[in-house]
Design an enzyme around this catalytic site. Structure first.
Site, mmCIF file in Angstrom:
data_model
loop_
_atom_site.group_PDB
_atom_site.id
_atom_site.type_symbol
_atom_site.label_atom_id
_atom_site.label_comp_id
_atom_site.label_asym_id
_atom_site.label_seq_id
_atom_site.Cartn_x
_atom_site.Cartn_y
_atom_site.Cartn_z
ATOM 1 N N GLY A 213 -11.186 -6.074 -6.446
ATOM 2 C CA GLY A 213 -11.486 -4.845 -7.161
ATOM 3 C C GLY A 213 -12.896 -4.330 -7.007
ATOM 4 O O GLY A 213 -13.318 -3.440 -7.759
ATOM 5 N N GLU A 249 -10.587 -12.113 -3.770
ATOM 6 C CA GLU A 249 -9.534 -11.467 -2.988
ATOM 7 C C GLU A 249 -9.768 -9.960 -2.901
ATOM 8 O O GLU A 249 -9.043 -9.152 -3.486
ATOM 9 C CB GLU A 249 -8.151 -11.781 -3.557
ATOM 10 C CG GLU A 249 -7.972 -11.534 -5.027
ATOM 11 C CD GLU A 249 -6.528 -11.747 -5.462
ATOM 12 O OE1 GLU A 249 -5.890 -10.754 -5.844
ATOM 13 O OE2 GLU A 249 -6.062 -12.883 -5.429
ATOM 14 N N PRO A 250 -10.773 -9.554 -2.150
ATOM 15 C CA PRO A 250 -11.064 -8.121 -1.987
ATOM 16 C C PRO A 250 -10.045 -7.449 -1.078
ATOM 17 O O PRO A 250 -9.512 -8.060 -0.142
ATOM 18 C CB PRO A 250 -12.449 -8.127 -1.337
ATOM 19 C CG PRO A 250 -12.450 -9.411 -0.545
ATOM 20 C CD PRO A 250 -11.684 -10.404 -1.369
ATOM 21 N N TYR A 292 -3.986 8.851 -8.579
ATOM 22 C CA TYR A 292 -5.160 8.331 -9.274
ATOM 23 C C TYR A 292 -6.202 9.390 -9.618
ATOM 24 O O TYR A 292 -7.180 9.088 -10.312
ATOM 25 C CB TYR A 292 -5.860 7.262 -8.425
ATOM 26 C CG TYR A 292 -4.989 6.125 -7.965
ATOM 27 C CD1 TYR A 292 -4.169 5.437 -8.849
ATOM 28 C CD2 TYR A 292 -5.017 5.704 -6.643
ATOM 29 C CE1 TYR A 292 -3.386 4.387 -8.417
ATOM 30 C CE2 TYR A 292 -4.241 4.643 -6.201
ATOM 31 C CZ TYR A 292 -3.419 3.993 -7.093
ATOM 32 O OH TYR A 292 -2.645 2.943 -6.676
ATOM 33 N N CYS A 319 6.016 20.183 -0.092
ATOM 34 C CA CYS A 319 6.559 21.051 -1.133
ATOM 35 C C CYS A 319 6.430 20.384 -2.505
ATOM 36 O O CYS A 319 7.416 19.946 -3.102
ATOM 37 C CB CYS A 319 8.017 21.382 -0.824
ATOM 38 S SG CYS A 319 8.709 22.642 -1.908
ATOM 39 N N GLU A 320 5.211 20.253 -2.978
ATOM 40 C CA GLU A 320 4.876 19.696 -4.284
ATOM 41 C C GLU A 320 3.584 20.343 -4.759
ATOM 42 O O GLU A 320 2.643 20.500 -3.989
ATOM 43 C CB GLU A 320 4.663 18.171 -4.218
ATOM 44 C CG GLU A 320 5.911 17.355 -4.028
ATOM 45 C CD GLU A 320 6.771 17.270 -5.278
ATOM 46 O OE1 GLU A 320 6.258 17.575 -6.384
ATOM 47 O OE2 GLU A 320 7.946 16.910 -5.143
ATOM 48 N N TYR A 348 -5.350 2.000 1.188
ATOM 49 C CA TYR A 348 -4.324 2.683 0.393
ATOM 50 C C TYR A 348 -4.116 4.123 0.853
ATOM 51 O O TYR A 348 -3.870 5.012 0.054
ATOM 52 C CB TYR A 348 -4.671 2.619 -1.104
ATOM 53 C CG TYR A 348 -4.829 1.207 -1.582
ATOM 54 C CD1 TYR A 348 -3.730 0.378 -1.731
ATOM 55 C CD2 TYR A 348 -6.095 0.667 -1.842
ATOM 56 C CE1 TYR A 348 -3.867 -0.940 -2.137
ATOM 57 C CE2 TYR A 348 -6.244 -0.646 -2.244
ATOM 58 C CZ TYR A 348 -5.124 -1.449 -2.390
ATOM 59 O OH TYR A 348 -5.271 -2.760 -2.776
#
Length: 367
Positions: A213, A249-250, A292, A319-320, A348
């Site tokens: 994190g 654990e990056p 996010y 289309c959103e 990500y």
């Protein structure tokens, strides 16, 4: 020039700079007192990045059987002890498979111990602890606390101890991860001392996993994680709990800044005072803004030498109404065919992409 060429050839592309991710890995490897670094590969499972990290000595944290098998394929002959499998509400079959393979296996729910206890007899396991507090830049990335689906809460520790003894399992490590996008190193100090204390309840415990994190700056002027201060935290935990190893654990820290998304401008539109720049891909390639609400810097590479003097909303072809890559961005006067760069997208980005609207997401290129 190379980024513009790639964009014109591919239309939309994630471009990863191998040396940048190597640098990030070496920064963490230089921290004294950390015994194992597991790359959280859900951030970006590109084979060339996995090979790079394996060559540097990193291990891998996986959240599905598919991720485990992917790293086994990309790094043939990898020692199973270099894979940490951290499933969450996965089927029994994935636990059975992990035990057969000999990878580190994390349990984060009493259900597995209660209902499948026979699987874990004479087996080494990790227990994922819910620290009771979640941290990070958005509710959806906070992975501890009462409203999080992850981890065994502290009030169930007596029951964990009872079930472990009942089924005959060995708890060899404790694990916690409070969330992503954390910049205050006191987070890992608090987690480390909590896990160090809890580890005393399990005679076979030999390591504590502080999670990952580590935040990545998103806006100009944002201060990165103070790695010197993190070294002080590691030293402090080591002094208090010298008998247990320390794991990190990056994920995003290792790959975010080493990747960009390059796109071509397709159309422009004005609606009164609001101006839109349409580009060749959208939330089908980069959904982080929609999920996010995060910020990614956007630069017009074609006009990098021109002063930014126009405010645009940067949108894709999906289309959103949530199909935004940037809100109210100051850019030079932009035209069809220009190449825009969207920064800090090595993590990500492609990993969360889809074929929504049956549009191909951006491809991947490594340089």
């Amino acid at each position: 020039d190379e980024l513009q060429r790639i964009a014109h050839e591919r239309g939309s592309a994630y471009v990863y700079h191998r040396a940048s991710s190597e640098l990030a890995a070496r920064q963490l490897l230089a921290i004294r007192g950390v015994d194992r670094i597991f790359y959280a590969m859900k951030a970006n499972p590109h084979p060339e990045l996995l090979k790079t990290f394996a060559g540097l000595g990193l291990s891998f944290e996986c959240v599905s059987r598919g991720e485990c098998e992917h790293v086994m394929k990309v790094v043939p002959g990898i020692d199973p002890s270099r894979i940490l499998f951290t499933p969450n509400f996965a089927p029994r079959s994935e636990y059975e498979w992990a035990l057969e393979q000999g990878v580190h296996l994390t349990i984060d729910n009493l259900y597995a111990l209660r209902e499948w206890g026979e699987l874990f007899r004479d087996r080494d396991v990790l227990i994922r602890i819910d620290t009771g507090f979640g941290r990070g830049h958005h509710d959806h990335v906070r992975t501890a606390g009462v409203h999080s689906k992850f981890g065994v809460p502290l009030f169930e520790m007596d029951e964990v101890e009872r079930l472990v003894n009942l089924v005959g399992a060995r708890v060899v490590a404790l694990h916690a991860h409070t969330g992503s996008g954390v910049f205050d190193v006191r987070n890992w100090k608090e987690v480390g001392h909590m896990l160090g204390g809890l580890a005393q309840r399990f005679p076979h415990a030999r390591a504590i996993d502080l999670g990952g994190g580590l935040g990545v700056p998103e806006k100009p002027g944002q201060v990165p994680v103070d790695l010197a201060a993190l070294q002080g935290v590691i030293d402090d935990i080591r002094a208090k709990w010298p008998q247990v190893g320390l794991w990190l654990e990056p994920g995003r820290f290792l790959v975010a800044q080493g990747g960009v998304l390059v796109v071509e401008v397709t159309q422009l539109k004005g609606k009164g005072a609001v101006q839109y720049v349409g580009v060749s891909t959208g939330m089908n390639s980069l959904i982080r803004l929609a999920i996010y609400g995060v910020h990614h810097e956007i630069i017009n590479l074609t006009r990098a030498d021109e002063a930014p003097n126009e405010v645009y909303n940067v949108v894709g072809p999906i289309c959103e109404s949530a199909d935004y890559l940037g809100h109210e961005r100051l850019l030079p006067a932009t035209q069809e065919g220009d190449v825009l760069l969207i920064a800090n997208t090595g993590a990500y980005g492609h990993a969360m992409s889809s074929h929504y609207n049956l549009r191909e997401p951006a491809c991947e290129v490594i340089i």
